[in-house]
Design a protein around this motif. Sequence first.
Motif, PDB file in Angstrom:
ATOM      1  N   LEU A  46       0.813  -1.213   0.000  1.00 39.79           N
ATOM      2  CA  LEU A  46       0.000   0.000   0.000  1.00 39.79           C
ATOM      3  C   LEU A  46       0.849   1.268   0.000  1.00 39.79           C
ATOM      4  N   HIS A  47       1.919   1.296   0.784  1.00 39.41           N
ATOM      5  CA  HIS A  47       2.735   2.497   0.928  1.00 39.41           C
ATOM      6  C   HIS A  47       3.978   2.492   0.045  1.00 39.41           C
ATOM      7  N   SER A  48       4.147   1.463  -0.775  1.00 39.96           N
ATOM      8  CA  SER A  48       5.418   1.267  -1.480  1.00 39.96           C
ATOM      9  C   SER A  48       5.415   1.845  -2.891  1.00 39.96           C
ATOM     10  N   ARG A  49       6.279   2.831  -3.116  1.00 37.47           N
ATOM     11  CA  ARG A  49       6.488   3.329  -4.473  1.00 37.47           C
ATOM     12  C   ARG A  49       7.278   2.318  -5.293  1.00 37.47           C
ATOM     13  N   VAL A  50       8.126   1.533  -4.628  1.00 37.30           N
ATOM     14  CA  VAL A  50       8.886   0.493  -5.320  1.00 37.30           C
ATOM     15  C   VAL A  50       7.942  -0.553  -5.908  1.00 37.30           C
ATOM     16  N   ALA A  51       6.934  -0.955  -5.126  1.00 34.54           N
ATOM     17  CA  ALA A  51       5.986  -1.963  -5.603  1.00 34.54           C
ATOM     18  C   ALA A  51       5.262  -1.481  -6.848  1.00 34.54           C
ATOM     19  N   ARG A  52       4.844  -0.230  -6.863  1.00 32.84           N
ATOM     20  CA  ARG A  52       4.115   0.287  -8.022  1.00 32.84           C
ATOM     21  C   ARG A  52       4.979   0.256  -9.279  1.00 32.84           C
ATOM     22  N   SER A  53       6.212   0.724  -9.169  1.00 31.73           N
ATOM     23  CA  SER A  53       7.092   0.706 -10.337  1.00 31.73           C
ATOM     24  C   SER A  53       7.412  -0.716 -10.766  1.00 31.73           C
ATOM     25  N   ASN A  54       7.610  -1.625  -9.792  1.00 32.29           N
ATOM     26  CA  ASN A  54       7.880  -3.020 -10.143  1.00 32.29           C
ATOM     27  C   ASN A  54       6.687  -3.674 -10.827  1.00 32.29           C
ATOM     28  N   ILE A  55       5.490  -3.326 -10.413  1.00 34.61           N
ATOM     29  CA  ILE A  55       4.305  -3.882 -11.065  1.00 34.61           C
ATOM     30  C   ILE A  55       4.294  -3.504 -12.536  1.00 34.61           C
ATOM     31  N   TRP A  56       4.586  -2.222 -12.850  1.00 35.93           N
ATOM     32  CA  TRP A  56       4.577  -1.814 -14.264  1.00 35.93           C
ATOM     33  C   TRP A  56       5.608  -2.600 -15.078  1.00 35.93           C
ATOM     34  N   SER A  57       6.832  -2.706 -14.563  1.00 31.21           N
ATOM     35  CA  SER A  57       7.885  -3.372 -15.338  1.00 31.21           C
ATOM     36  C   SER A  57       7.626  -4.867 -15.473  1.00 31.21           C
ATOM     37  N   LEU A  58       7.154  -5.506 -14.415  1.00 27.19           N
ATOM     38  CA  LEU A  58       6.915  -6.952 -14.472  1.00 27.19           C
ATOM     39  C   LEU A  58       5.722  -7.292 -15.345  1.00 27.19           C
ATOM     40  N   ILE A  59       4.677  -6.455 -15.284  1.00 26.56           N
ATOM     41  CA  ILE A  59       3.530  -6.657 -16.164  1.00 26.56           C
ATOM     42  C   ILE A  59       3.965  -6.532 -17.616  1.00 26.56           C
ATOM     43  N   ALA A  60       4.833  -5.544 -17.898  1.00 22.65           N
ATOM     44  CA  ALA A  60       5.314  -5.352 -19.266  1.00 22.65           C
ATOM     45  C   ALA A  60       6.104  -6.551 -19.764  1.00 22.65           C
ATOM     46  N   SER A  61       6.759  -7.267 -18.856  1.00 24.12           N
ATOM     47  CA  SER A  61       7.595  -8.407 -19.260  1.00 24.12           C
ATOM     48  C   SER A  61       6.785  -9.661 -19.563  1.00 24.12           C
ATOM     49  N   GLY A  62       5.522  -9.684 -19.149  1.00 25.08           N
ATOM     50  CA  GLY A  62       4.720 -10.887 -19.323  1.00 25.08           C
ATOM     51  C   GLY A  62       4.831 -11.839 -18.157  1.00 25.08           C
ATOM     52  N   ALA A  63       5.409 -11.364 -17.051  1.00 23.42           N
ATOM     53  CA  ALA A  63       5.498 -12.202 -15.855  1.00 23.42           C
ATOM     54  C   ALA A  63       4.136 -12.300 -15.177  1.00 23.42           C
ATOM     55  N   GLU A  64       3.987 -13.342 -14.347  1.00 30.31           N
ATOM     56  CA  GLU A  64       2.778 -13.508 -13.543  1.00 30.31           C
ATOM     57  C   GLU A  64       3.078 -12.925 -12.166  1.00 30.31           C
ATOM     58  N   VAL A  65       2.391 -11.850 -11.815  1.00 32.65           N
ATOM     59  CA  VAL A  65       2.725 -11.090 -10.618  1.00 32.65           C
ATOM     60  C   VAL A  65       1.720 -11.383  -9.506  1.00 32.65           C
ATOM     61  N   HIS A  66       2.246 -11.773  -8.340  1.00 36.22           N
ATOM     62  CA  HIS A  66       1.403 -12.082  -7.182  1.00 36.22           C
ATOM     63  C   HIS A  66       1.764 -11.132  -6.044  1.00 36.22           C
TER      64      HIS A  66
END
Length: 370
Positions: free
Chosen positions: A209-229
Amino acid sequence: MGHWALITPLSPPVLQFQSPVSSPQSQNMPTTTWNRHHILSLADFTTTEYDTVLQTAASFQEVLSRRTKKVPTLQGQVVANLFFESSTRTRSSFELAAKRLSADTLNFAAATSSMTKGETILDTAKTYLAMGTDIMVVRHREAGVPNAIAAEMDRLGVRVSVLNAGDGQHEHPSQALLDLFTICTLIDPASPRLELLKGKKIAIVGDILHSRVARSNIWSLIASGAEVHLAAPPTLLPKLFAEYISEELGVRSQELSSHFPTPPLFLHWQLEPALQDADFVMTLRLQKERMTAHLLPSLREYHQLFGITRTELQLCKPNVKVLHPGPVNRGVEISSELMDDPEFSLIQSQVTSGIAVRMALLYLLGSGKA
């Protein structure tokens, strides 16, 4: 548990220039076209941009392995580190990256600046502009400050680039890119690229919820085609988070969707399903300074339910690796034993990768100003 398909917005019009490769020391640098004037978010990064950063960082990683680690790529340019918020790793990493590129550096500290006398953030930025700054690396505890400075630079019509080094609960692009580089070079050291993560299961665990790192990682991992949990207590991972993410991502660009189908994003309020058969686990720091309410019963209980130890990793793939952006609350998000275990931990590799990745970002932004 539920899942949401995510999409990314089209890239806005940007300034275009050719990245020069002029010095003998950088003759292995990939020649590429970089079209982005500021780096404020990864939400609209394209596959080509990710791969350009990864390949450029790989070249600088090779430079950093030499006896002479300095290249004249940004000689004569000024990089100002405007850190309105405390930082150790990010600030030191950007400063060293700029010096490795032979740039002059200016370091701002809010506690000893004219802001204590009432100067505004934009006036501070314009002061550094008047000193001849070419690139501003900006970190602030409030979301949107780097964007505001970039907008002011554009309004003034100056060729100053702004790089977001972390703003509030918004984004931290360079951290996500160094995480991406760390993982991709582990898979293929010779040719790190986005497609290497396609189909990989990656768990992000902690204070999402408070993580700016998580938000940026979600964008990059989604772009890669990874399955993000994503896994966290409900107070740190509310249902509305998925709706927020979907709104932020908007419409996927044609380039991205042509390479990778829109992958699912899974939310879990228990740790086990997120870790089951995971290839990589990213743990996040509990950001108590950003918590405005009592969101956890105790740190001990959090560690029992969501802390990562060797026992929890038994649910993952046998060759699973663990990452953490730092600083780490030892014994809370991750056990000290696991954190220091080179068989599983990539934490020190992340710090090392950060210098090469930030050199790449400064190089890509600064080469058009030569």
